[in-house]
Motif scaffolding. Sequence first.
Motif, PDB file in Angstrom:
ATOM      1  N   VAL A 112      16.763 -78.413   0.115  1.00  0.00           N
ATOM      2  CA  VAL A 112      17.902 -78.619   1.010  1.00  0.00           C
ATOM      3  C   VAL A 112      17.421 -79.174   2.347  1.00  0.00           C
ATOM      4  O   VAL A 112      17.974 -80.149   2.871  1.00  0.00           O
ATOM      5  N   VAL A 142      15.513 -73.892  -1.062  1.00  0.00           N
ATOM      6  CA  VAL A 142      15.697 -74.067   0.386  1.00  0.00           C
ATOM      7  C   VAL A 142      14.909 -75.278   0.875  1.00  0.00           C
ATOM      8  O   VAL A 142      15.400 -76.072   1.688  1.00  0.00           O
ATOM      9  N   PRO A 148      26.189 -70.811   0.451  1.00  0.00           N
ATOM     10  CA  PRO A 148      25.687 -72.191   0.584  1.00  0.00           C
ATOM     11  C   PRO A 148      26.466 -73.187  -0.272  1.00  0.00           C
ATOM     12  O   PRO A 148      26.759 -74.304   0.174  1.00  0.00           O
ATOM     13  N   TYR A 172      19.759 -67.779   1.101  1.00  0.00           N
ATOM     14  CA  TYR A 172      19.366 -67.518  -0.283  1.00  0.00           C
ATOM     15  C   TYR A 172      18.164 -66.566  -0.335  1.00  0.00           C
ATOM     16  O   TYR A 172      17.931 -65.910  -1.354  1.00  0.00           O
ATOM     17  N   ALA A 198      23.100 -71.852   5.684  1.00  0.00           N
ATOM     18  CA  ALA A 198      23.570 -71.042   4.562  1.00  0.00           C
ATOM     19  C   ALA A 198      22.538 -70.991   3.446  1.00  0.00           C
ATOM     20  O   ALA A 198      22.346 -69.954   2.799  1.00  0.00           O
ATOM     21  N   SER A 199      21.846 -72.110   3.207  1.00  0.00           N
ATOM     22  CA  SER A 199      20.843 -72.133   2.136  1.00  0.00           C
ATOM     23  C   SER A 199      19.679 -71.203   2.449  1.00  0.00           C
ATOM     24  O   SER A 199      19.104 -70.580   1.548  1.00  0.00           O
ATOM     25  N   THR A 237      25.087 -76.212   6.141  1.00  0.00           N
ATOM     26  CA  THR A 237      24.549 -76.135   4.780  1.00  0.00           C
ATOM     27  C   THR A 237      23.114 -75.642   4.785  1.00  0.00           C
ATOM     28  O   THR A 237      22.723 -74.805   3.972  1.00  0.00           O
ATOM     29  N   ARG A 238      22.307 -76.135   5.716  1.00  0.00           N
ATOM     30  CA  ARG A 238      20.915 -75.679   5.797  1.00  0.00           C
ATOM     31  C   ARG A 238      20.853 -74.192   6.126  1.00  0.00           C
ATOM     32  O   ARG A 238      20.096 -73.437   5.506  1.00  0.00           O
ATOM     33  N   LEU A 258      20.543 -76.426  -3.646  1.00  0.00           N
ATOM     34  CA  LEU A 258      21.543 -75.357  -3.681  1.00  0.00           C
ATOM     35  C   LEU A 258      21.591 -74.711  -5.068  1.00  0.00           C
ATOM     36  O   LEU A 258      21.688 -73.480  -5.193  1.00  0.00           O
TER      37      LEU A 258
END
Length: 308
Positions: free
Chosen positions: A300, A297, A119, A264, A260-261, A257-258, A142
């Motif tokens: 984000v 998350v 992320p 987590y 990938a986050s 980005t969302r 992040l």
Amino acid sequence: MNSTSALPCPRPPVKLLYRLPLPLLELGLVVSWSSGFIGARFSIDYAPALLVVFWRCVLVTLALLPFVIGTLKSTPLVVLLKNAGIGLLAMSGYLLGVVQGVALGVPAGLAALLADLLPVGMALLAAGVLGQRLHWSVWAGLGIGLVGVVVVAHDALALGNAPLWAYGLPLLGMASLAVATLWQKRLQAHESLGLLGNLWLQCAVSAVAFGAVVASQGSLLPLPTTGFALSVLWTATLATLGGYGLYWLCVKRSSPTRVASVLYLSPAVTLLWAWAVFDEPLSWLMLVGTAVSAVGVWLVVRGEASAR
């Protein structure tokens, strides 16, 4: 027109996935992505890791071919080459970086943590290379999410005795997937092969790449054992079709980005898998870390919604 436009009409079973709410798809992504780590751990008792990865790519390639051959025949060569490049980065680059790092002595927990920097890497590439402006809460989320991952994986972290340069391999794998994701997101609609076509091509080129590596180290022949067969089936269905399939579908539906986050949360779910499959203990520290990652998350998602 960019890749957020409608893809070529998918087949009915896949079309149903397009209609599911995004949070449900993201939940499926976390569960299936996490299964890959469990499959890798299970397989090392039965076969070399890269041999399993090679055959999982071969199996998916053969299984999907009847569904995509028509699309492939009508697709220009330049489009096939672009998607093949994305596949090499997303699948071959990512898996080779993580698996080879572990093979050279990087502890699995540390390798997973380095890969989980995805992320952050995605956000840095989006901001630095593409010039995208991210809301402050996205950066905060992040950072908080990463803290949660460190807390969850705390007991599994160790430095190990690998050569210093080997610690960079999981990072390179992470960067490879980040670049592939942003490249995929920027494809024009007419350059997409659809979900199944993309998966087929990515597995096909990755089978060639992994085959070359495995052949240089030994035989490509599958092992005639139940453990090997189960390892290939597990990783081909859950980790490849489920993990990568839902990953690309979520990337189309939202931002890189969302998506990938959301990953987590995969270390915590991986530990749940390990508890269910290998009877490994859970701890309150893991629960705390998961809660911290969930807050990250949420920040984000909230930040990206505010930026629209």
